[in-house]
Design a protein around this motif. Structure first.
Motif, mmCIF file in Angstrom:
data_model
loop_
_atom_site.group_PDB
_atom_site.id
_atom_site.type_symbol
_atom_site.label_atom_id
_atom_site.label_comp_id
_atom_site.label_asym_id
_atom_site.label_seq_id
_atom_site.Cartn_x
_atom_site.Cartn_y
_atom_site.Cartn_z
ATOM 1 N N ASN A 97 -23.792 -9.644 -23.460
ATOM 2 C CA ASN A 97 -23.307 -8.479 -24.195
ATOM 3 C C ASN A 97 -24.467 -7.841 -24.959
ATOM 4 O OD1 ASN A 97 -21.955 -6.548 -25.652
ATOM 5 N ND2 ASN A 97 -20.761 -7.979 -26.903
ATOM 6 N N LYS A 107 -28.393 -16.104 -24.511
ATOM 7 C CA LYS A 107 -27.286 -16.021 -23.554
ATOM 8 C C LYS A 107 -26.273 -14.976 -24.008
ATOM 9 C CE LYS A 107 -27.640 -20.848 -22.036
ATOM 10 N NZ LYS A 107 -26.968 -22.174 -21.992
ATOM 11 N N GLN A 108 -26.029 -14.899 -25.325
ATOM 12 C CA GLN A 108 -25.091 -13.910 -25.835
ATOM 13 C C GLN A 108 -25.594 -12.493 -25.576
ATOM 14 O OE1 GLN A 108 -24.790 -15.482 -29.967
ATOM 15 N NE2 GLN A 108 -22.582 -15.501 -29.611
ATOM 16 N N ASP A 129 -18.425 -18.932 -30.273
ATOM 17 C CA ASP A 129 -18.946 -17.818 -31.056
ATOM 18 C C ASP A 129 -18.546 -16.470 -30.465
ATOM 19 O OD1 ASP A 129 -20.042 -19.445 -32.958
ATOM 20 O OD2 ASP A 129 -21.991 -19.579 -32.000
ATOM 21 N N THR A 130 -18.300 -16.426 -29.173
ATOM 22 C CA THR A 130 -17.765 -15.206 -28.575
ATOM 23 C C THR A 130 -16.345 -14.964 -29.085
ATOM 24 O OG1 THR A 130 -19.119 -15.496 -26.584
ATOM 25 C CG2 THR A 130 -17.200 -14.047 -26.412
ATOM 26 N N VAL A 161 -22.578 -14.703 -34.129
ATOM 27 C CA VAL A 161 -23.854 -14.918 -33.469
ATOM 28 C C VAL A 161 -24.138 -16.409 -33.535
ATOM 29 C CG1 VAL A 161 -26.346 -14.521 -33.616
ATOM 30 C CG2 VAL A 161 -24.744 -12.624 -33.982
ATOM 31 N N ALA A 162 -24.566 -16.981 -32.431
ATOM 32 C CA ALA A 162 -24.825 -18.415 -32.387
ATOM 33 C C ALA A 162 -25.981 -18.787 -33.319
ATOM 34 C CB ALA A 162 -25.148 -18.846 -30.960
ATOM 35 N N GLN A 214 -28.241 -17.600 -28.506
ATOM 36 C CA GLN A 214 -28.353 -16.179 -28.828
ATOM 37 C C GLN A 214 -28.849 -15.383 -27.627
ATOM 38 O OE1 GLN A 214 -31.008 -16.160 -32.174
ATOM 39 N NE2 GLN A 214 -29.495 -17.027 -33.584
ATOM 40 N N LEU A 257 -24.774 -6.980 -28.763
ATOM 41 C CA LEU A 257 -25.015 -7.978 -29.805
ATOM 42 C C LEU A 257 -26.471 -8.023 -30.257
ATOM 43 C CD1 LEU A 257 -22.863 -11.059 -28.693
ATOM 44 C CD2 LEU A 257 -22.517 -9.610 -30.708
ATOM 45 N N LEU A 278 -21.422 -21.060 -27.092
ATOM 46 C CA LEU A 278 -21.349 -19.760 -26.432
ATOM 47 C C LEU A 278 -19.908 -19.271 -26.355
ATOM 48 C CD1 LEU A 278 -22.804 -17.487 -24.971
ATOM 49 C CD2 LEU A 278 -22.518 -18.762 -22.837
#
Length: 414
Positions: free
Chosen positions: A356, A351-352, A336-337, A342-343, A349, A359, A333
């Motif tokens: 945000n 959580k991303q 990749d941020t 993208v994870a 993903q 994304l 996390l």
């Protein structure tokens, strides 16, 4: 290492030179080629991130993972274009790094050269990784490493330009509706779409979503489907929906055209998100549409974390701990941020996307993405890609028809 392995390594080196990534644009840098630290207490990691200096979050993560594994990490960063050949040379000298982070199209080349261990050899757990992303590191039924993150291509759009032209982005669902939108934009006095069709891997990289979106396969680049994809691009240039500059555009210069605020659409990657926020106009992102609707498969960018072959096989257990730490859900996390990736797992993903929402379209695009060396193309891909970008150049410049350009490409690729 026996002679046959050395011969394979030499042959593979010639292939790697032809593979250019065409994904993220990292700053240039140089790394040390010092030998691996003596003693089992030091483990070497090579990565393609020279932009991250000592003290950066990335280097701190490497050191932390070393501490957790009970070893010291010696990290060397190379420019992406240098890393593969440096790796092959190190393998010939039986001096490979313990952990290698490398651009995903190169994985199959290094694997076929005998440089990398498989996940069966090193017990690396890849069960949570999305299958389409893991496929970029697979060859002949074997998996070599795990992705640290992924990026891909999608369409950025300028909301003001589309509004002026009377285009509702929700109506853009396939090639026909996209072309109709471009016609409206031109009629409104604005510019349509920009992309990169340069005669390098970047050109192939940007053409692949349309190529795959037509239903074409890289084993048959002269199919009717492939011709329809190249004809689409050619038609856009002929009608003035796309500029002639695409023939020389890199992904960076193509982005600069879009950032001028005059274009409705730009095909570009996740790595432009920071620049998009600075562009000074409202933008959106949608996946590249396929010919008949739905999301086209775009090529997967990003790196794999791999474990090269070692003379001392006892080192694999600790190397595996290092890789497992680097690719854990918690660390992915943050990493990749930082990398604008993208994870590679649905868990991260989600959580991303929660952190945000911008994304979300990129996560959708990555889920539909496809590795350039997938379908067991392996070391065949660079040759096919070269003929593909030559065909694109020939057709868009008008020196050959799309049919003739792709027919020549298929003959040369064989």
């Amino acid at each position: 290492m026996n002679r046959s392995t050395r011969r394979r390594l030499t042959a593979a080196a010639m292939t790697v030179v032809a593979v250019a990534t065409g994904t993220t644009a990292c700053s240039s840098g140089s790394g040390s080629t010092d030998a691996k630290g003596a003693g089992s207490g030091t483990y070497t990691i090579w990565d393609p991130y020279p932009q991250f200096a000592k003290g950066s979050a990335w280097v701190k993560l490497l050191d932390d993972c070393g501490t957790k594994a009970g070893v010291k990490v010696k990290r060397t960063a190379f420019d992406t274009s240098d890393l593969a050949n440096k790796t092959l040379l190190a393998a010939q000298q039986d001096n490979s790094p313990d952990v290698l982070i490398v651009d995903n199209p190169v994985v199959s080349t290094l694997a076929e050269a005998g440089v990398l261990t498989t996940t069966d050899d090193n017990d690396l757990d890849t069960s949570k990784v999305d299958a389409n992303l893991l496929a970029a590191g697979q060859s002949h039924g074997k998996t070599y490493g795990t992705p640290i993150g992924a990026n891909t291509l999608a369409l950025y759009y300028n909301k003001k330009v589309l509004k002026t032209a009377g285009v509702d982005i929700s109506s853009v669902k396939d090639w026909k509706s996209l072309t109709e939108a471009l016609a409206k934009v031109k009629k409104a006095g604005k510019k349509g779409i920009t992309f990169s069709a340069i005669g390098t891997e970047e050109g192939s990289f940007q053409f692949l979503p349309w190529f795959w979106g037509s239903g074409a396969k890289l084993t048959e680049v002269d199919s009717d489907e492939a011709v329809s994809a190249l004809s689409l691009w050619k038609g856009w240039l002929d009608r003035g929906y796309a500029p002639n500059s695409v023939l020389n555009n890199t992904q960076t210069t193509s982005w600069q055209e879009f950032a001028s605020g005059d274009y409705a659409f730009a095909e570009n990657g996740t790595w432009q998100l920071a620049n998009a926020e600075k562009a000074g106009f409202d933008y959106g992102v949608v996946p590249v549409p396929s010919a008949t609707g739905g999301d086209a498969a775009a090529p997967t960018g990003g790196e794999f974390v791999t474990l090269p072959v070692q003379g001392d096989t006892g080192r694999y257990a600790t190397s595996q701990k290092l890789v497992s730490c680097l690719t854990s859900s918690e660390n992915l996390l943050a990493t990749d941020t930082t990398l604008s990736y993208v994870a590679p797992t649905s868990e991260v993903q989600d959580k991303q996307a929660a952190a945000n929402p911008a994304l979300k379209p990129w996560i959708d695009a990555v889920k539909a993405a496809k590795g350039r060396t997938s379908d067991d193309l392996g070391t065949k891909y660079p040759k096919i890609s070269e003929q593909l970008w030559k065909a694109v150049q020939s057709a868009l410049s008008g020196s050959k028809s799309p049919e003739d350009a792709l027919s020549a490409a298929q003959s040369a690729a064989k």
